[in-house]
Design an enzyme around this catalytic site. Structure first.
Site, PDB file in Angstrom:
ATOM      1  N   GLU A 109      -1.550  11.539  30.488  1.00 43.87           N
ATOM      2  CA  GLU A 109      -1.027  12.865  30.205  1.00 43.87           C
ATOM      3  C   GLU A 109      -1.000  13.134  28.703  1.00 43.87           C
ATOM      4  OE1 GLU A 109       1.602  13.453  34.241  1.00 43.87           O
ATOM      5  OE2 GLU A 109       2.692  13.079  32.372  1.00 43.87           O
ATOM      6  N   CYS A 359      10.001  14.088  26.322  1.00 45.55           N
ATOM      7  CA  CYS A 359       9.961  12.696  25.877  1.00 45.55           C
ATOM      8  C   CYS A 359      10.456  11.764  26.973  1.00 45.55           C
ATOM      9  CB  CYS A 359      10.837  12.547  24.632  1.00 45.55           C
ATOM     10  SG  CYS A 359      10.882  10.887  23.965  1.00 45.55           S
TER      11      CYS A 359
END
Length: 388
Positions: A109, A359
């Site tokens: 990703e 994150c």
């Protein structure tokens, strides 16, 4: 867990079999010039081709109009420009874009994060991760393999091509790259360093060394070598004020403890221009694990000899995780303690959490060579990590 440190060489000039073409995205400028020399061409041809590849995101030799037809024909016979393909795109309400990118039969990703004055691309370096940090979704996937140079720089190339093709007002070109996606970059130095060289190269993406950031959890032998290989901004995934907590949430700490890690960090920034004398500390805020005011005082004492700024990161949950996100009030108190000690302290704004692009949420699609998922199931621990 063991780590192998390999330095960049001309290995990228080799191909898996004699019939395969060399992917020019695997080559930094030095290797590209060697490639053209071996073809009997002048070195400046490498610069010409790189300019087309990275300034214009061109992958068709026939479009390189300042290169003669004979050379273009030769290139088509022995080389290609093949970036990994986007197989899925998700867009957040805040403008963040997450791309699932195919690397072989798996996915990594890549995340594009636009801001008012910049646009940052978060890039993956491995398929999965072997470090097993407890609060990170990627770590729960296990580890499969390192990405090649072409698969790392190809993420930047593909994103730049997509963003460049969008004419919508407010879509910014990529100004910053952070090696903070899936994987531990320092466990893939032989591919990460040449990829970053291309990011910095004037004939590559031409980014400032202060705008390319490598984040590490603390592979000390590799960090000790990094300063002799490349100068980029450094961020360290610390996440704890002492070894007891860090041993639990960042297991590599059992091999290279905080003192050893910080000594290596200070060595790197002492000879780095990109860091301007200080490092970025990343500290994920886990509710009642590492987020008390006593932890803040302890962190301040720990970092008193390390010039730094501190990013406090609200933890982003994923299914099956054993932690909770710290409350805003606990984060605020923690931040105020650090600022009272004189530390520049920033609470990172969560971006892309509605598409699992924040994150610690990147999961991809990993065939787990470490058999981590199987081990967890045998231990009776629930694993439910969302794959794109």
């Amino acid at each position: 867990m063991s780590e192998q440190i390999v330095t960049p060489d001309t290995a990228a000039l080799t191909v898996p079999n004699k019939d395969a073409k060399i992917n020019l995205l695997d080559l930094n400028r030095q290797q590209m010039r060697e490639f053209f020399k071996n073809m009997g061409e002048k070195p400046f041809r490498a610069d010409q081709v790189m300019k087309w590849m990275y300034h214009y995101c061109c992958d068709d030799f026939d479009e390189m109009t300042d290169i003669n037809k004979v050379l273009r024909s030769k290139l088509k016979e022995v080389a290609e420009i093949r970036a990994p393909e986007v197989v899925e795109e998700q867009r957040s309400t805040d403008g963040t874009i997450k791309w699932a990118i195919a690397v072989g039969d798996q996915r990594v990703e890549t995340v594009y994060i636009p801001e008012e004055d910049r646009a940052t691309l978060c890039v993956s370096s491995q398929v999965g991760c072997a470090l097993e940090c407890k609060f990170c979704s990627t770590a729960q996937q296990g580890f499969n393999r390192n990405l090649r140079v072409s698969e790392i720089i190809g993420q930047v190339w593909r994103a730049a091509k997509i963003v460049g093709a969008v004419k919508t007002t407010g879509v910014r070109p990529i100004t910053n790259v952070v090696m903070m996606g899936m994987g531990e970059p320092l466990l893939n130095l032989n591919n990460v360093v040449p990829a970053m060289e291309i990011m910095l190269d004037d004939f590559g993406f031409g980014l400032s060394k202060r705008r390319v950031t490598l984040s590490t959890s603390g592979v000390v032998p590799a960090l000790d070598k990094l300063g002799d290989m490349i100068d980029v901004a450094l961020a360290i995934s610390l996440h704890a004020p002492n070894d007891t907590i860090r041993d639990e949430i960042v297991p590599i700490n059992k091999k290279y403890n905080i003192e050893t890690f910080l000594n290596s960090v200070r060595g790197y920034i002492s000879k780095s221009n990109a860091n301007q004398g200080r490092v970025t500390i990343e500290y994920v805020m886990l509710d009642h694990v590492n987020d008390g005011t006593e932890h803040a005082h302890e962190l301040a004492a720990l970092l008193k000899d390390t010039p730094c700024k501190i990013n406090l990161i609200p933890w982003n949950p994923f299914p099956g995780a054993p932690y909770g996100r710290s409350s805003n009030s606990r984060i605020d108190r923690f931040s105020k303690v650090l600022m009272e000690y004189g530390f520049t302290t920033i609470v990172r704004k969560t971006r892309g959490d509605d598409i699992d692009a924040a994150c610690g949420q990147l999961a991809g699609d990993v065939i787990d060579r470490t058999k981590r998922t199987l081990r967890k199931r045998m231990q009776g621990e629930a694993i439910d990590v969302k794959a794109v």
